[in-house]
Design a protein around this motif. Structure first.
Motif, PDB file in Angstrom:
ATOM      1  N   TYR A   8      -7.286 -31.776  39.240  1.00 48.19           N
ATOM      2  CA  TYR A   8      -8.610 -32.322  39.565  1.00 48.19           C
ATOM      3  C   TYR A   8      -9.456 -31.357  40.379  1.00 48.19           C
ATOM      4  O   TYR A   8     -10.622 -31.092  40.057  1.00 48.19           O
ATOM      5  CB  TYR A   8      -8.461 -33.649  40.307  1.00 48.19           C
ATOM      6  CG  TYR A   8      -9.776 -34.295  40.671  1.00 48.19           C
ATOM      7  CD1 TYR A   8     -10.400 -35.184  39.805  1.00 48.19           C
ATOM      8  CD2 TYR A   8     -10.411 -34.013  41.888  1.00 48.19           C
ATOM      9  CE1 TYR A   8     -11.602 -35.770  40.122  1.00 48.19           C
ATOM     10  CE2 TYR A   8     -11.624 -34.592  42.213  1.00 48.19           C
ATOM     11  CZ  TYR A   8     -12.218 -35.471  41.330  1.00 48.19           C
ATOM     12  OH  TYR A   8     -13.416 -36.048  41.642  1.00 48.19           O
ATOM     13  N   SER A   9      -8.905 -30.818  41.433  1.00 45.85           N
ATOM     14  CA  SER A   9      -9.701 -29.973  42.334  1.00 45.85           C
ATOM     15  C   SER A   9     -10.179 -28.714  41.636  1.00 45.85           C
ATOM     16  O   SER A   9     -11.299 -28.234  41.880  1.00 45.85           O
ATOM     17  CB  SER A   9      -8.889 -29.618  43.578  1.00 45.85           C
ATOM     18  OG  SER A   9      -7.719 -28.900  43.233  1.00 45.85           O
ATOM     19  N   ILE A  10      -9.351 -28.155  40.753  1.00 46.05           N
ATOM     20  CA  ILE A  10      -9.750 -26.950  40.018  1.00 46.05           C
ATOM     21  C   ILE A  10     -10.884 -27.273  39.057  1.00 46.05           C
ATOM     22  O   ILE A  10     -11.875 -26.536  38.947  1.00 46.05           O
ATOM     23  CB  ILE A  10      -8.547 -26.370  39.252  1.00 46.05           C
ATOM     24  CG1 ILE A  10      -7.450 -25.936  40.234  1.00 46.05           C
ATOM     25  CG2 ILE A  10      -8.970 -25.196  38.370  1.00 46.05           C
ATOM     26  CD1 ILE A  10      -6.163 -25.513  39.570  1.00 46.05           C
ATOM     27  N   VAL A  11     -10.738 -28.403  38.337  1.00 47.19           N
ATOM     28  CA  VAL A  11     -11.791 -28.824  37.409  1.00 47.19           C
ATOM     29  C   VAL A  11     -13.096 -29.074  38.166  1.00 47.19           C
ATOM     30  O   VAL A  11     -14.174 -28.627  37.737  1.00 47.19           O
ATOM     31  CB  VAL A  11     -11.356 -30.091  36.635  1.00 47.19           C
ATOM     32  CG1 VAL A  11     -12.543 -30.685  35.868  1.00 47.19           C
ATOM     33  CG2 VAL A  11     -10.220 -29.771  35.675  1.00 47.19           C
ATOM     34  N   LYS A  12     -13.009 -29.762  39.283  1.00 49.37           N
ATOM     35  CA  LYS A  12     -14.200 -30.062  40.078  1.00 49.37           C
ATOM     36  C   LYS A  12     -14.868 -28.777  40.557  1.00 49.37           C
ATOM     37  O   LYS A  12     -16.107 -28.648  40.499  1.00 49.37           O
ATOM     38  CB  LYS A  12     -13.821 -30.940  41.274  1.00 49.37           C
ATOM     39  CG  LYS A  12     -15.000 -31.379  42.138  1.00 49.37           C
ATOM     40  CD  LYS A  12     -15.944 -32.297  41.390  1.00 49.37           C
ATOM     41  CE  LYS A  12     -17.048 -32.806  42.299  1.00 49.37           C
ATOM     42  NZ  LYS A  12     -18.036 -33.651  41.574  1.00 49.37           N
ATOM     43  N   GLN A  13     -14.092 -27.829  40.992  1.00 46.58           N
ATOM     44  CA  GLN A  13     -14.642 -26.548  41.441  1.00 46.58           C
ATOM     45  C   GLN A  13     -15.335 -25.814  40.290  1.00 46.58           C
ATOM     46  O   GLN A  13     -16.428 -25.265  40.463  1.00 46.58           O
ATOM     47  CB  GLN A  13     -13.519 -25.676  42.015  1.00 46.58           C
ATOM     48  CG  GLN A  13     -13.991 -24.328  42.548  1.00 46.58           C
ATOM     49  CD  GLN A  13     -12.840 -23.514  43.134  1.00 46.58           C
ATOM     50  OE1 GLN A  13     -11.759 -24.040  43.379  1.00 46.58           O
ATOM     51  NE2 GLN A  13     -13.075 -22.241  43.350  1.00 46.58           N
ATOM     52  N   ASN A  14     -14.709 -25.821  39.128  1.00 43.05           N
ATOM     53  CA  ASN A  14     -15.311 -25.168  37.964  1.00 43.05           C
ATOM     54  C   ASN A  14     -16.607 -25.852  37.537  1.00 43.05           C
ATOM     55  O   ASN A  14     -17.582 -25.188  37.148  1.00 43.05           O
ATOM     56  CB  ASN A  14     -14.322 -25.142  36.801  1.00 43.05           C
ATOM     57  CG  ASN A  14     -13.145 -24.215  37.047  1.00 43.05           C
ATOM     58  OD1 ASN A  14     -13.222 -23.323  37.885  1.00 43.05           O
ATOM     59  ND2 ASN A  14     -12.054 -24.421  36.311  1.00 43.05           N
ATOM     60  N   LEU A  15     -16.617 -27.175  37.585  1.00 47.38           N
ATOM     61  CA  LEU A  15     -17.831 -27.916  37.243  1.00 47.38           C
ATOM     62  C   LEU A  15     -18.960 -27.593  38.218  1.00 47.38           C
ATOM     63  O   LEU A  15     -20.115 -27.391  37.817  1.00 47.38           O
ATOM     64  CB  LEU A  15     -17.557 -29.423  37.241  1.00 47.38           C
ATOM     65  CG  LEU A  15     -16.743 -29.982  36.078  1.00 47.38           C
ATOM     66  CD1 LEU A  15     -16.347 -31.423  36.363  1.00 47.38           C
ATOM     67  CD2 LEU A  15     -17.530 -29.895  34.770  1.00 47.38           C
ATOM     68  N   ASN A  16     -18.639 -27.546  39.497  1.00 44.68           N
ATOM     69  CA  ASN A  16     -19.658 -27.257  40.504  1.00 44.68           C
ATOM     70  C   ASN A  16     -20.222 -25.848  40.348  1.00 44.68           C
ATOM     71  O   ASN A  16     -21.374 -25.586  40.708  1.00 44.68           O
ATOM     72  CB  ASN A  16     -19.075 -27.434  41.909  1.00 44.68           C
ATOM     73  CG  ASN A  16     -18.854 -28.895  42.269  1.00 44.68           C
ATOM     74  OD1 ASN A  16     -19.482 -29.785  41.693  1.00 44.68           O
ATOM     75  ND2 ASN A  16     -17.964 -29.155  43.205  1.00 44.68           N
ATOM     76  N   SER A  17     -19.406 -24.935  39.824  1.00 40.61           N
ATOM     77  CA  SER A  17     -19.841 -23.547  39.647  1.00 40.61           C
ATOM     78  C   SER A  17     -20.613 -23.347  38.345  1.00 40.61           C
ATOM     79  O   SER A  17     -21.323 -22.333  38.193  1.00 40.61           O
ATOM     80  CB  SER A  17     -18.630 -22.607  39.654  1.00 40.61           C
ATOM     81  OG  SER A  17     -17.916 -22.704  40.868  1.00 40.61           O
ATOM     82  N   ALA A  18     -20.462 -24.275  37.405  1.00 41.17           N
ATOM     83  CA  ALA A  18     -21.116 -24.137  36.094  1.00 41.17           C
ATOM     84  C   ALA A  18     -22.617 -24.387  36.212  1.00 41.17           C
ATOM     85  O   ALA A  18     -23.081 -25.111  37.102  1.00 41.17           O
ATOM     86  CB  ALA A  18     -20.492 -25.096  35.103  1.00 41.17           C
ATOM     87  N   ASN A  19     -23.356 -23.805  35.299  1.00 37.30           N
ATOM     88  CA  ASN A  19     -24.816 -23.938  35.331  1.00 37.30           C
ATOM     89  C   ASN A  19     -25.321 -24.374  33.960  1.00 37.30           C
ATOM     90  O   ASN A  19     -25.916 -23.594  33.220  1.00 37.30           O
ATOM     91  CB  ASN A  19     -25.459 -22.612  35.747  1.00 37.30           C
ATOM     92  CG  ASN A  19     -26.961 -22.736  35.921  1.00 37.30           C
ATOM     93  OD1 ASN A  19     -27.472 -23.808  36.234  1.00 37.30           O
ATOM     94  ND2 ASN A  19     -27.674 -21.642  35.694  1.00 37.30           N
ATOM     95  N   PHE A  20     -25.064 -25.629  33.633  1.00 36.50           N
ATOM     96  CA  PHE A  20     -25.498 -26.156  32.342  1.00 36.50           C
ATOM     97  C   PHE A  20     -26.907 -26.729  32.452  1.00 36.50           C
ATOM     98  O   PHE A  20     -27.267 -27.334  33.464  1.00 36.50           O
ATOM     99  CB  PHE A  20     -24.539 -27.245  31.858  1.00 36.50           C
ATOM    100  CG  PHE A  20     -23.164 -26.731  31.538  1.00 36.50           C
ATOM    101  CD1 PHE A  20     -22.960 -25.904  30.451  1.00 36.50           C
ATOM    102  CD2 PHE A  20     -22.073 -27.057  32.332  1.00 36.50           C
ATOM    103  CE1 PHE A  20     -21.691 -25.423  30.148  1.00 36.50           C
ATOM    104  CE2 PHE A  20     -20.804 -26.588  32.041  1.00 36.50           C
ATOM    105  CZ  PHE A  20     -20.615 -25.762  30.942  1.00 36.50           C
ATOM    106  N   VAL A  21     -27.674 -26.549  31.390  1.00 33.61           N
ATOM    107  CA  VAL A  21     -29.049 -27.031  31.342  1.00 33.61           C
ATOM    108  C   VAL A  21     -29.108 -28.252  30.427  1.00 33.61           C
ATOM    109  O   VAL A  21     -28.423 -28.304  29.405  1.00 33.61           O
ATOM    110  CB  VAL A  21     -29.991 -25.930  30.830  1.00 33.61           C
ATOM    111  CG1 VAL A  21     -31.441 -26.408  30.815  1.00 33.61           C
ATOM    112  CG2 VAL A  21     -29.855 -24.679  31.691  1.00 33.61           C
ATOM    113  N   SER A  22     -29.935 -29.233  30.785  1.00 32.07           N
ATOM    114  CA  SER A  22     -29.924 -30.505  30.060  1.00 32.07           C
ATOM    115  C   SER A  22     -31.292 -30.911  29.507  1.00 32.07           C
ATOM    116  O   SER A  22     -31.556 -32.088  29.309  1.00 32.07           O
ATOM    117  CB  SER A  22     -29.401 -31.626  30.966  1.00 32.07           C
ATOM    118  OG  SER A  22     -30.227 -31.756  32.123  1.00 32.07           O
ATOM    119  N   ASN A  23     -32.161 -29.939  29.253  1.00 33.93           N
ATOM    120  CA  ASN A  23     -33.479 -30.282  28.711  1.00 33.93           C
ATOM    121  C   ASN A  23     -33.556 -30.085  27.203  1.00 33.93           C
ATOM    122  O   ASN A  23     -34.606 -29.777  26.647  1.00 33.93           O
ATOM    123  CB  ASN A  23     -34.562 -29.461  29.404  1.00 33.93           C
ATOM    124  CG  ASN A  23     -34.457 -27.970  29.102  1.00 33.93           C
ATOM    125  OD1 ASN A  23     -33.349 -27.473  28.846  1.00 33.93           O
ATOM    126  ND2 ASN A  23     -35.565 -27.258  29.129  1.00 33.93           N
ATOM    127  N   GLY A  24     -32.410 -30.270  26.526  1.00 29.20           N
ATOM    128  CA  GLY A  24     -32.362 -30.050  25.085  1.00 29.20           C
ATOM    129  C   GLY A  24     -33.304 -30.932  24.294  1.00 29.20           C
ATOM    130  O   GLY A  24     -33.907 -30.482  23.308  1.00 29.20           O
TER     131      GLY A  24
END
Length: 364
Positions: A331-347
């Motif tokens: 969980y903590s690794i996934v959460k850290q990776n998600l927080n570091s990701a930069n996905f855009v949602s204006n598709g």
């Protein structure tokens, strides 16, 4: 003069409808005078709930859906019927549509025939997908080459194909001459308040084809026994409320819980994945046996360290052990990776603006 648009929505699950909902609403914001007609059968009531009288409706089946076994696997044999009979069914479908066709533009998700209808009637057509039925047919029924070839030909006649992140590379190559990469497409969430529990808040989700219903009902006692967690479960799939269980009612209400919880357990559908990545809520994905789309989704997300996974058999037989291992070790690794990701949602905005721009070019 208003632009008359025919929208062909796949009859397979909720994901196609939800993505097109976002695009249609953006189109109407950009041009309130658009005259839009939605065609669908299996989810037409949901479409009416979402759009009300802002659009028109035709209740008609759009040729393909996937059928599931109670075990949570894709029903290979029953689904195969749609692909074996596709050539003849699509011919009849196109003939019927052409008799009634009176539109300036066509929009779809994965309904391949929509683009052949548009081509015959000399109007532009647009589609948004991360997978399509030709690819699905090649993966699931490789012997049905004529079916996948016909579907591919239909898709290739689209004016523009919009592909969000995690679209399979085979699909990107297949349509590289008429495609465009776009950001994630996501709907807004209604703001809700969760009860304060001081526990790990877990959202249990089913999908539009009720693939996980039997597994969720079966695991009620397992959820109850995990006292360090508080589970939010669709009302029709939970026996009752409990010390660590809250039943929630309605698709919109379930959706609104997504950004508020600590972890989501759901089938690896594309919409659920999109919402997890954008809201940065860790997701424990459930594989749907025999389904190449779901397998690709899991490989993409878990291979990037952005979620965990379990099989439907694990969900049925030893959910607690798999879930606790995810919480303790991943969980903590996934959460850290998600927080570091930069996905855009204006598709949806990107797609809607490009559709109107392409329509103008078409008529110059």
């Amino acid at each position: 003069m208003s632009i008359k648009i025919k929208v062909y929505l796949s009859d397979d699950g909720f994901g196609h409808l939800v993505r097109q909902e976002s695009v249609i609403k953006k189109l109407l914001q950009l041009n309130p005078d658009l005259d839009i007609t939605i065609q669908n059968k299996n989810k037409i009531d949901v479409a009416r709930e979402k759009f009300g009288d802002t659009v028109k409706y035709i209740e008609r089946f759009n040729n393909i859906e996937t059928l599931k076994l109670v075990t949570g696997y894709l029903d290979i044999e029953k689904t195969r019927v749609f692909f074996e009979n596709y050539s003849e069914n699509s011919r009849k479908f196109i003939e019927l549509e052409n008799k009634e066709f009176d539109y300036d533009m066509v929009i779809s998700d994965t309904v391949a025939e929509a683009h052949e209808i548009a081509r015959i009637n000399n109007v532009p057509s647009f589609t948004t997908f991360h997978f399509e039925w030709s690819w699905f047919c090649d993966k699931t029924y490789p012997e049905l080459k004529q079916t996948s070839k016909l579907m591919k030909r239909y898709y290739q006649s689209a004016t523009k194909i919009y592909m969000p992140p995690f679209t399979p590379s085979e699909i990107e190559k297949k349509y590289n001459s008429n495609s465009m990469h776009v950001p994630f497409i996501i709907n807004s969430f209604e703001d809700i308040e969760l009860p304060k529990t001081n526990k790990i808040n877990v959202l249990i989700m089913d999908n539009g084809t009720s693939t996980l219903s039997e597994l969720i009902i079966r695991n009620f006692s397992a959820f109850s026994s995990l006292r360090q967690c508080h589970f939010f479960i669709p009302k029709n799939l939970a026996k009752n409320d409990g010390p660590n269980i809250t039943r929630i009612e309605g698709l919109k209400n379930v959706h609104s819980h997504i950004p508020k919880v600590d972890v989501i357990i759901a089938r690896a559908g594309y919409n659920t994945i999109t919402e997890s990545l954008i809201t940065k809520v860790p997701l424990l994905l459930v594989n749907e046996g025999n389904n190449p789309e779901v397998k690709h989704n899991i490989d993409s997300v878990c291979g990037s360290g952005l979620g965990g996974s379990m099989t439907v058999d694990q969900y049925r037989e030893n959910f607690s052990e798999v879930f606790e291992d995810f919480i303790l070790n991943k969980y903590s690794i996934v959460k850290q990776n998600l927080n570091s990701a930069n996905f855009v949602s204006n598709g949806a905005e990107v797609v809607a603006e490009d559709i109107l721009k392409e329509y103008e070019k078409w008529h110059k």
